[in-house]
Design a protein around this motif. Sequence first.
Motif, short mmCIF file in Angstrom:
data_model
loop_
_atom_site.label_atom_id
_atom_site.label_comp_id
_atom_site.label_asym_id
_atom_site.label_seq_id
_atom_site.Cartn_x
_atom_site.Cartn_y
_atom_site.Cartn_z
N LEU B 223 2.27 3.09 0.67
CA LEU B 223 1.63 1.81 1.00
C LEU B 223 0.15 1.97 1.33
O LEU B 223 -0.59 0.99 1.35
N TRP B 227 -4.21 -0.30 2.05
CA TRP B 227 -4.88 -0.41 3.36
C TRP B 227 -6.36 -0.80 3.28
O TRP B 227 -6.81 -1.68 4.03
N SER B 256 -2.70 -7.86 13.71
CA SER B 256 -2.22 -7.64 12.35
C SER B 256 -2.78 -6.33 11.78
O SER B 256 -2.08 -5.59 11.07
N THR B 259 -0.64 -3.52 13.55
CA THR B 259 0.73 -3.36 13.06
C THR B 259 0.71 -2.85 11.62
O THR B 259 1.59 -2.08 11.23
N THR B 260 -0.30 -3.24 10.87
CA THR B 260 -0.37 -2.75 9.49
C THR B 260 -0.72 -1.26 9.46
O THR B 260 -0.19 -0.50 8.65
N HIS B 262 0.17 0.88 11.74
CA HIS B 262 1.43 1.56 12.09
C HIS B 262 2.43 1.49 10.94
O HIS B 262 3.23 2.40 10.76
N ALA B 263 2.34 0.43 10.15
CA ALA B 263 3.20 0.33 8.97
C ALA B 263 2.86 1.44 7.97
O ALA B 263 3.76 2.02 7.36
N THR B 264 1.58 1.73 7.81
CA THR B 264 1.25 2.82 6.87
C THR B 264 1.82 4.15 7.38
O THR B 264 2.25 4.98 6.59
N LEU B 266 4.59 4.47 9.27
CA LEU B 266 6.04 4.42 9.13
C LEU B 266 6.45 4.72 7.70
O LEU B 266 7.56 5.22 7.44
N SER B 267 5.56 4.45 6.76
CA SER B 267 5.87 4.72 5.36
C SER B 267 5.39 6.09 4.91
O SER B 267 5.50 6.43 3.74
N ALA B 271 8.13 10.17 8.28
CA ALA B 271 7.63 8.97 8.93
C ALA B 271 7.01 9.29 10.29
O ALA B 271 7.45 10.21 10.98
N GLN B 273 6.18 7.63 13.91
CA GLN B 273 6.56 6.51 14.77
C GLN B 273 6.03 6.80 16.17
O GLN B 273 6.60 7.61 16.89
#
Lengths: 337, 337
Positions: B223, B227, B256, B259-260, B262-264, B266-267, B271, B273
């Motif tokens: 992902l 970014w 936003s 969280t985005t 942290h989303a990168t 998590l992917s 992972a 976290q």
Amino acid sequence: VKKSNVVSSILGKHWQQAPQNAVGKAFAPTNIALCKYWGKRNQELNLPLTSSLSISLGNKGAFVELTRQDGEHDIVILNGQPVASDASFYKKLVNFLDLFRPQNAMRLRADIQSNIPIAAGLASSACGFASIAMALNDLFGWQLNTTELSILARLGSGSASRSIEPGFVEWQAGSREDGMDSYAVSLSETWPELCVGLLIVSEREKILSSREAMQRTVESSALYPAWPAKVSHDLVELKQAIANHDFALLGKAAESNATTMHATMLSAWPAIQYAVPETLLAMQTVWKLRSEGLALYFTQDAGPNIKLLFEKHNVATIQSHFPQVEILQPFKKGKHI
Amino acid sequence: VKKSNVVSSILGKHWQQAPQNAVGKAFAPTNIALCKYWGKRNQELNLPLTSSLSISLGNKGAFVELTRQDGEHDIVILNGQPVASDASFYKKLVNFLDLFRPQNAMRLRADIQSNIPIAAGLASSACGFASIAMALNDLFGWQLNTTELSILARLGSGSASRSIEPGFVEWQAGSREDGMDSYAVSLSETWPELCVGLLIVSEREKILSSREAMQRTVESSALYPAWPAKVSHDLVELKQAIANHDFALLGKAAESNATTMHATMLSAWPAIQYAVPETLLAMQTVWKLRSEGLALYFTQDAGPNIKLLFEKHNVATIQSHFPQVEILQPFKKGKHI
């Protein structure tokens, strides 16, 4: 294209037919996606933006008996309890049944026995709609094949398309506007050593349906555009892993696919976070055990629960670390319910 | 291009100069990124793939006194405690100091007072390297401007480039290979009503440095390619929010963006976290309060702690829901340490 067009196209002249049998019965297993279905290209027909790949969970699922019902209303019984007619599950089911009685002349009683927690991220709607589609086929005597059943089940819930058959199943996204090329096919490989461990950390109804979560993600996540390429990559790895019984590759592809799906949700606005503290702790335990050499991976769907992936020779070790785990062997033969 | 080339290019003939003063002193605030720095285009020079935007946290940061030290070794004192010469912090600091004494002839004593938890995701290395760069400037009498100091601080830690100045700061990514156009600039706007609430849920050293987390994400997240576009979008919104004192827009863009990021992570594989159960609970409390109408947002860096964003008129409400919160007013005048 409407759902009714699809049903009419599949059933043809049988669409108006009366039931051939007094009762229609079917069992459909729930399935767990190793490569997730996440994002629709068509909301009405539940057509996905990408293909997905799942494993059906043996005898965990839903068993349905459909019978004709006198009176004005359908009756839905879930695990022995009548479902209220204002419940969303009741409405979804009746809408689905309506597709198969175009003249709207006949009421039905659906008696559903499910042995999985409802709406706890265990794809209960998948096996629910799949078993209803199969039971309708039995009741009416349509003699549909699995492809046709997969398409019909999809109209109820996308992932239901993958719950018609056991074992590994790939739902091919297709590209047709009417979705007639969007159905699941069974992979021929079996993997008797493969185990799935259910870690139910919360049985509460989930805060947001996967339908809504998916839509919000597609519409608002800045990272979602990168998801389809991730799926293509993971599908290749998963099929290779299944062909070679390469467990490390299967586990990595499945876990990475799941964490990436949750990453797309975390980047939605408002952010979607299905994990609860117990979810985090379970994930961290998996990572710790794996760093110590245990071949253990997980996947997670649109809910807080975790599904462990491991092989049979590690059952005792897994049980010692997760005393509450419920272990399923998707390829083990056995009775339903 | 090496770090030493950059230093030599900035200091010129002063590079070989002896200290002009007996002691060099400086304070640098820590900063919290509202739009994160996440991903490098050059590991050696800490050049970022995208611009970022932060707010300096007033008097929360690091105060340094640098003095010449007899003997063979540098001495580093952190909050009154000597730092062992085999600690990674010691080595990073000495490597940084080495850049400024090319003949390697002089030892230094760095006495650092930090009033923020070290390595708990509160950008301690940002204010650490910024204060060291400023203290060196004071010790040697180089009379560098803030642009030059920002570039030098960046060589120690990327986010340190943003800790030279107070208030809102934008680190412009730049495009030059030598990074001479990659430095932070102060935005002129102030926002006295703006508050940051530190929620320290864990003071443990983080499991993975942000440097490593960033690199793993860039290299393995499917992902991550999405970014940079997210950053461009958020930077526009943040500057608009700052110009108009539009708190809802500032909060949304900052949360936003976090969280985005942290989303990168998590992917990534494996992972990443950073959230612990308390992090999740704090996030859920924020979301619940916001759904009830409270103008409350959060951001999170490469660690488990949460930074609340709100305005001054909501201080009492925030304190009632988060009794342990430490509230900072970035634009309030006051003494350091």
